[in-house]
Design a protein around this motif. Structure first.
Motif, short mmCIF file in Angstrom:
data_model
loop_
_atom_site.label_atom_id
_atom_site.label_comp_id
_atom_site.label_asym_id
_atom_site.label_seq_id
_atom_site.Cartn_x
_atom_site.Cartn_y
_atom_site.Cartn_z
N GLN A 176 0.85 -1.20 0.00
CA GLN A 176 0.00 0.00 0.00
C GLN A 176 0.88 1.24 0.00
N PHE A 177 0.25 2.43 -0.13
CA PHE A 177 0.96 3.70 -0.01
C PHE A 177 1.71 3.74 1.33
N PRO A 178 2.96 4.20 1.46
CA PRO A 178 3.72 4.81 0.38
C PRO A 178 4.55 3.82 -0.43
N PHE A 179 4.50 2.52 -0.07
CA PHE A 179 5.38 1.59 -0.78
C PHE A 179 4.84 1.21 -2.16
N ALA A 180 3.55 1.53 -2.41
CA ALA A 180 2.95 1.14 -3.69
C ALA A 180 3.71 1.75 -4.87
N GLY A 181 4.24 2.96 -4.70
CA GLY A 181 5.01 3.60 -5.77
C GLY A 181 6.26 2.81 -6.09
N ILE A 182 6.95 2.32 -5.06
CA ILE A 182 8.15 1.51 -5.25
C ILE A 182 7.75 0.17 -5.88
N ALA A 183 6.59 -0.36 -5.48
CA ALA A 183 6.11 -1.62 -6.05
C ALA A 183 5.89 -1.47 -7.56
N ALA A 184 5.30 -0.33 -7.96
CA ALA A 184 5.07 -0.08 -9.40
C ALA A 184 6.41 0.00 -10.13
N PRO A 201 11.78 8.65 7.49
CA PRO A 201 10.84 8.77 6.38
C PRO A 201 9.99 10.04 6.46
N GLU A 202 9.61 10.56 5.33
CA GLU A 202 8.69 11.73 5.22
C GLU A 202 9.17 12.91 6.06
N ARG A 203 10.48 13.18 6.01
CA ARG A 203 11.01 14.32 6.76
C ARG A 203 11.71 15.29 5.82
N GLY A 204 11.46 15.19 4.53
CA GLY A 204 12.13 16.08 3.59
C GLY A 204 13.56 15.67 3.31
N MET A 205 13.92 14.44 3.64
CA MET A 205 15.29 13.98 3.38
C MET A 205 15.37 13.07 2.16
N GLY A 206 14.29 12.99 1.43
CA GLY A 206 14.33 12.26 0.16
C GLY A 206 14.24 10.75 0.31
N SER A 207 13.57 10.30 1.37
CA SER A 207 13.53 8.86 1.64
C SER A 207 12.96 8.06 0.47
N SER A 208 11.89 8.54 -0.14
CA SER A 208 11.29 7.75 -1.23
C SER A 208 12.20 7.73 -2.45
N ALA A 209 12.81 8.87 -2.77
CA ALA A 209 13.73 8.91 -3.93
C ALA A 209 14.98 8.08 -3.66
N ALA A 210 15.45 8.10 -2.40
CA ALA A 210 16.63 7.30 -2.06
C ALA A 210 16.31 5.81 -2.18
N THR A 211 15.09 5.44 -1.77
CA THR A 211 14.68 4.04 -1.91
C THR A 211 14.65 3.66 -3.40
N ALA A 212 14.02 4.51 -4.21
CA ALA A 212 13.95 4.23 -5.65
C ALA A 212 15.35 4.09 -6.25
N THR A 213 16.23 5.03 -5.92
CA THR A 213 17.60 5.02 -6.47
C THR A 213 18.31 3.71 -6.14
#
Ligand code: PMV
Length: 315
Positions: free
Chosen positions: A63-71, A97-109
């Motif tokens: 589910q959100f927020p991991f659904a984006g990484i799943a896609a 997570p969700e602190r403006g440190m780029g956690s989702s982009a870092a996960t994707a990278t």
């Protein structure tokens, strides 16, 4: 598929958040002290299992927020012609997570790097950023691409949406004190609230976006001249505009005031705001320690210091 790993860093936006969505420049830097690592291990069965702070379980039902990484992972598997390949993916992150440190982009990278490494395929910077946009769009709605550009870099970046990011030199003295309010930033909601304001009252809000762009240009000149007081004034200028755009918060404002009282040359929120982290510019290590103590006293739940000398090398 081979066993593989991919890594990335936390990022801090020095200046330019929100305005960067509308074509203004921004400056951001990777924080190498905070790392994220993805470890990918092939399985003999078809199960696709995730173990991370955000999500633990089968990829299919994330589910959100991991659904984006799943896609993103679905797309990577299709790209490598391996949609039925089972795997264990473990994500070890030092980033809040969700602190403006780029956690989702870092996960994707890190995930993209792990997949390319698993198939021994070279990965260009532009391909990496295109892939990261798959999950960033799903998570944030209208991402500028700044987060992925910085979490995948080893040097500070000058970034304009739609253009290749450029490394930018930093002074060898000075430090950023980064403090966490302990509350979640809401990137998607904050970006949407700015969009709504611009639509409803463009004459009132568009000058704030342009003003942030001008402050970013001042910051670039100040960085090149190692003029820390001028850089601090540019940070303050952008914070005034971000506040007027409605993306600061009482907790952020309290920490920003505390940083100024402790001798910061400038202070502002970093990332999407409405929670998350703030940064304060210190002229030297001693002042940085004083600011860090003041921020903890004012209620910060975590404080990190990033010396500019750590950003020196343009790799
Ligand atoms: O909150 P973060 O770290 O995801 O940063 C968001 C930065 C914004 O400029 C607000 C949005 C963007 O896509 O650049």
């Amino acid at each position: 598929m081979n066993q593989s790993t991919g890594t990335s860093y936390a990022k801090i936006i020095l200046i330019g958040e929100h305005a960067v969505v509308y074509g203004q420049p921004a400056i951001a830097l990777p924080v190498r002290a905070l790392q994220l690592k993805a470890t990918l291990t092939p399985r003999r069965d078809r199960q696709r299992l995730i173990e991370s702070t955000f999500y633990r379980g089968h990829l299919e039902v994330a589910q959100f927020p991991f659904a984006g990484i799943a896609a993103l992972i679905d797309a990577l598997q299709a790209f490598f012609g391996a949609s039925t390949q089972g795997f264990d993916l473990r994500i070890d992150s030092q980033l809040p997570p969700e602190r403006g440190m780029g956690s989702s982009a870092a996960t994707a990278t890190a995930v993209i790097r792990a997949w390319y490494a698993a198939y021994e395929t070279p990965l260009s910077r532009s391909a990496l950023l295109d892939w990261a946009a798959v999950s960033e769009r799903a998570i944030h709605g209208n991402p500028s691409g700044l987060d992925a550009a910085t979490t995948s870099a080893t040097a500070p970046q000058w970034f304009v949406r739609g253009q290749a990011p450029q490394p930018i030199a930093f002074p060898t003295s000075g430090a950023l004190v980064i403090a966490d309010t302990g509350t979640m930033g809401q990137t998607k909601a904050a970006v949407a609230s700015v969009a709504a304001k611009l639509k409803a009252a463009p004459a009132q809000y568009q000058p704030l976006i342009t003003g942030i762009g001008a402050a970013v240009a001042t910051a670039r000149t100040a960085l090149a001249a190692s003029d820390l007081p001028r850089l601090g004034a540019a940070l303050d200028e952008s914070q005034r505009a971000l506040h007027a755009l409605g993306v600061s918060s009482a907790a952020l404002d309290r920490l920003i005031t505390a940083a100024h009282s402790a001798g910061a040359l400038g202070a502002k929120l970093t990332g999407s705001g409405q929670g998350g982290c703030m940064i304060a510019l210190a002229q030297d290590a001693r002042t940085a320690r004083r600011i860090a103590t003041a921020l903890t006293t004012a209620g910060a739940t975590a404080v990190w210091t990033h010396q500019f000398a750590e950003s020196e090398a343009l790799v």
